[in-house]
Design an enzyme around this catalytic site. Structure first.
Site, PDB file in Angstrom:
ATOM      1  N   ASP A 167       1.236  -0.924  -0.088  1.00 22.67           N
ATOM      2  CA  ASP A 167      -0.528   0.301  -0.117  1.00 22.67           C
ATOM      3  C   ASP A 167       1.410   0.811  -0.079  1.00 22.67           C
ATOM      4  OD1 ASP A 167      -2.060   1.338   0.721  1.00 22.67           O
ATOM      5  OD2 ASP A 167      -2.154   1.197   2.604  1.00 22.67           O
ATOM      6  N   HIS A 168       0.538   2.125  -0.777  1.00 23.21           N
ATOM      7  CA  HIS A 168       1.345   3.275  -0.769  1.00 23.21           C
ATOM      8  C   HIS A 168       2.683   3.703  -1.294  1.00 23.21           C
ATOM      9  CE1 HIS A 168      -1.812   6.276  -1.108  1.00 23.21           C
ATOM     10  NE2 HIS A 168      -2.552   5.548  -0.216  1.00 23.21           N
ATOM     11  N   GLU A 197      -2.639  -0.078  -8.746  1.00 21.11           N
ATOM     12  CA  GLU A 197      -2.862   0.221  -8.453  1.00 21.11           C
ATOM     13  C   GLU A 197      -2.188   1.848  -9.171  1.00 21.11           C
ATOM     14  OE1 GLU A 197      -6.218   0.839  -6.813  1.00 21.11           O
ATOM     15  OE2 GLU A 197      -5.553   2.385  -4.776  1.00 21.11           O
ATOM     16  N   LYS A 229      -9.492  10.665   8.418  1.00 16.39           N
ATOM     17  CA  LYS A 229      -9.312   9.196   9.202  1.00 16.39           C
ATOM     18  C   LYS A 229     -10.107   8.972  10.436  1.00 16.39           C
ATOM     19  CE  LYS A 229      -5.112   8.030   6.702  1.00 16.39           C
ATOM     20  NZ  LYS A 229      -5.216   7.436   5.320  1.00 16.39           N
ATOM     21  N   HIS A 281     -10.040   6.346  -1.443  1.00 10.37           N
ATOM     22  CA  HIS A 281      -8.624   5.965  -0.497  1.00 10.37           C
ATOM     23  C   HIS A 281      -9.538   6.823   0.807  1.00 10.37           C
ATOM     24  CE1 HIS A 281      -5.091   4.530  -2.946  1.00 10.37           C
ATOM     25  NE2 HIS A 281      -5.979   4.640  -3.059  1.00 10.37           N
TER      26      HIS A 281
HETATM   27 ZN    ZN Z   1      -4.387   6.838  -0.098  1.00 14.60          ZN
END
Ligand code: ZN
Length: 494
Positions: free
Chosen positions: A166-167, A275, A317, A349
């Site tokens: 991820d990321h 992605e 978040k 996201h």
């Molecule tokens: Zn993101």
């Protein structure tokens, strides 16, 4: 241990006997060749029992007993299980299947996640942590697949799951996840997207554009300036200034995307979900900018599985969407149309808890979507702690308040900490309700790294007790996840 020995004797015939001192995960009973395996928990520790014979039995590492083996949920045994039981390995899902990212900071949420998602159409991405989260929790990329593999065994879940690097920004990390068998990469291109362009007027943009390589300038002006494109019935047009802006904004990022794709992704001999993320940037991705990036990727032969723009409004978040819902609906519908046109999934996201926009996302993406959540399951863990171990909760809450300012270095959030009810005026039975309030949710959402790694005299202050409480109350944690993550999936019509 006598109880386990008796269980192994029965397991040789594929039978389960229940013992008072042993918790049995009945769904984990599995037969491969002539080997039976079963997951149990004794004194708060999960173990895998193996009985019978054959190469799976031989390869599992464990304490030998007359009737079988008692195996730890170790990394080595995870690799063995991956070799024999293909559903325990991460897999790619492609552009047509909805996927749901479920980053699990503690490594114990996956059984609850599986129970929640197995009856939905979306497939779970069980392993998904950014390098930031791994660093803050002292975990490794490999730990993520260990936890996910054992969760599939525990739940007897054969529906498949993904593992998302991820990321990732650095090539070394990308190489690492590919070696480890991750099934997905989220390439974070934010380091290649310059800041400060918003402040430039048209003349300044033009000036800056004129410093790009001549062939680069020609490429963009020839292909986009004063040109229109039809996207499923809608027309997208680029002025000269649009071209200057997007070329300046995305040229370097596009080069990096193409480079990573050609160097690593294209050469893989297995299905893989690639992605592109342009969400962690200063600028909101307009539908026009999204088209620009997508069209360039297509023209350069890059096939992507999903793409994450930065949407209008705020996706902070752990709390609901902040922003104008009408504007969001308008832009989301255009982003979804562009994704459909190019044949990939739109990726959302920081998708946890965005309940007010889920129906909009469902309406326009029609189930062709990837939604990432991370950390909302951590807040559900905190809810369980507040309910079952108020004393620990109080200490963590106090500590989180002390470290909140330090955590802001990692996250952009804007809670009003003054709105949090004073801890000393809140009775034990009301502690769990802190997890219903935005400010206290965000307080815990961002301070997890400090809470989980804080030591005194070489001992972790909170973490061991936190795991003990959650292990003891794993059913409560699972139901909390089923309710909370289930609400996400329902509202997203996944
Ligand atoms: Zn993101």
């Amino acid at each position: 241990m006598k109880a386990l020995n008796e269980m192994l004797v029965s397991l040789q015939n594929g039978e389960i006997v229940n013992k008072e001192t042993v918790k049995v995960y009945e769904r984990s009973l599995e037969k491969e060749g002539n080997t039976y395996i079963l997951m149990v928990k004794v004194d708060g520790v999960k173990k895998l029992l193996a009985a019978g014979e054959g190469s799976l039995f031989d390869d599992l590492i464990g304490e030998k007993d007359d009737a079988g083996k008692i195996c730890a949920l170790s990394h080595e045994n995870r690799l063995v299980l991956n070799r024999y039981l293909s559903y325990t390995k991460p897999q790619a899902f492609g552009t047509k299947t909805a996927t749901f990212g479920l980053g699990d900071r503690l490594g114990i949420a996956s059984p609850g996640h599986i129970k929640t998602i197995e009856n939905h159409q979306a497939k779970p991405i069980l392993a998904q942590q950014s390098i930031r989260e791994l660093t803050l929790t002292n975990r490794t990329l490999s730990d993520l697949i260990d936890a996910a593999t054992f969760a599939t065994i525990q739940e007897g879940y054969k529906g498949g799951y993904g593992a998302d690097g991820d990321h990732l920004k650095e090539e070394a990390d990308i190489q690492k996840v590919l070696e480890l068998g991750f099934s997905m990469l989220t390439l974070d291109c934010s380091d290649y997207i310059p800041t400060g362009l918003n402040e430039l007027d048209d003349d300044a943009l033009k000036e800056k554009f004129s410093h790009l390589d001549k062939t680069v300038q020609t490429h963009y002006t020839t292909n986009y300036a004063n040109k229109s494109f039809e996207v499923n019935g809608e027309i997208i047009t680029f002025s000269n200034e649009d071209v200057y802006r997007y070329a300046l904004e995305y040229h370097e990022a596009l080069k990096y995307m193409v480079y990573i794709y050609q160097t690593y992704i294209e050469k893989l001999d297995r299905p893989f979900d690639f992605e592109i993320s342009i969400d962690e940037t200063e600028t909101i991705t307009s539908p026009q900018a999204h088209f620009f990036v997508a069209n360039e990727l297509k023209n350069q032969g890059v096939s992507v599985t999903s793409l994450a723009p930065r949407f209008c409004g705020e996706f902070q978040k752990g709390i609901d969407y902040i922003g104008d819902l009408d504007q969001f609906e308008k832009e989301l519908s255009e982003h979804a149309r562009i994704a459909e046109h190019f044949g990939y999934k739109l990726s959302i996201h920081s998708g946890s808890d965005k309940f007010s926009v889920f129906p909009i996302i469902a309406k326009y993406t029609k189930g062709v979507v990837h939604v990432k959540t991370a950390g909302t399951n951590w807040l559900e863990a905190i809810r369980v702690i507040a309910d079952k171990n108020p004393d620990l909760y109080r200490r963590m809450h106090q500590f989180a308040l002390e470290r909140f300012d330090d955590a802001l270095a990692y996250y952009h959030i804007t809670p009003d900490l003054d709105s949090i009810a004073p801890l000393d005026e809140t009775p034990d039975e009301k502690l769990a309700a802190y997890m219903d309030k935005d400010a206290s949710r965000q307080l815990f959402h961002v301070t997890y790294g400090f809470i989980l790694t804080e030591e005194k005299d070489g001992k972790l202050i909170f973490t061991d007790e936190l795991y003990e409480t959650l292990t003891e109350h794993e059913d409560a944690y699972e139901s909390a996840l089923e309710q909370h993550i289930g609400k996400h999936l329902d509202l997203l019509s996944l």
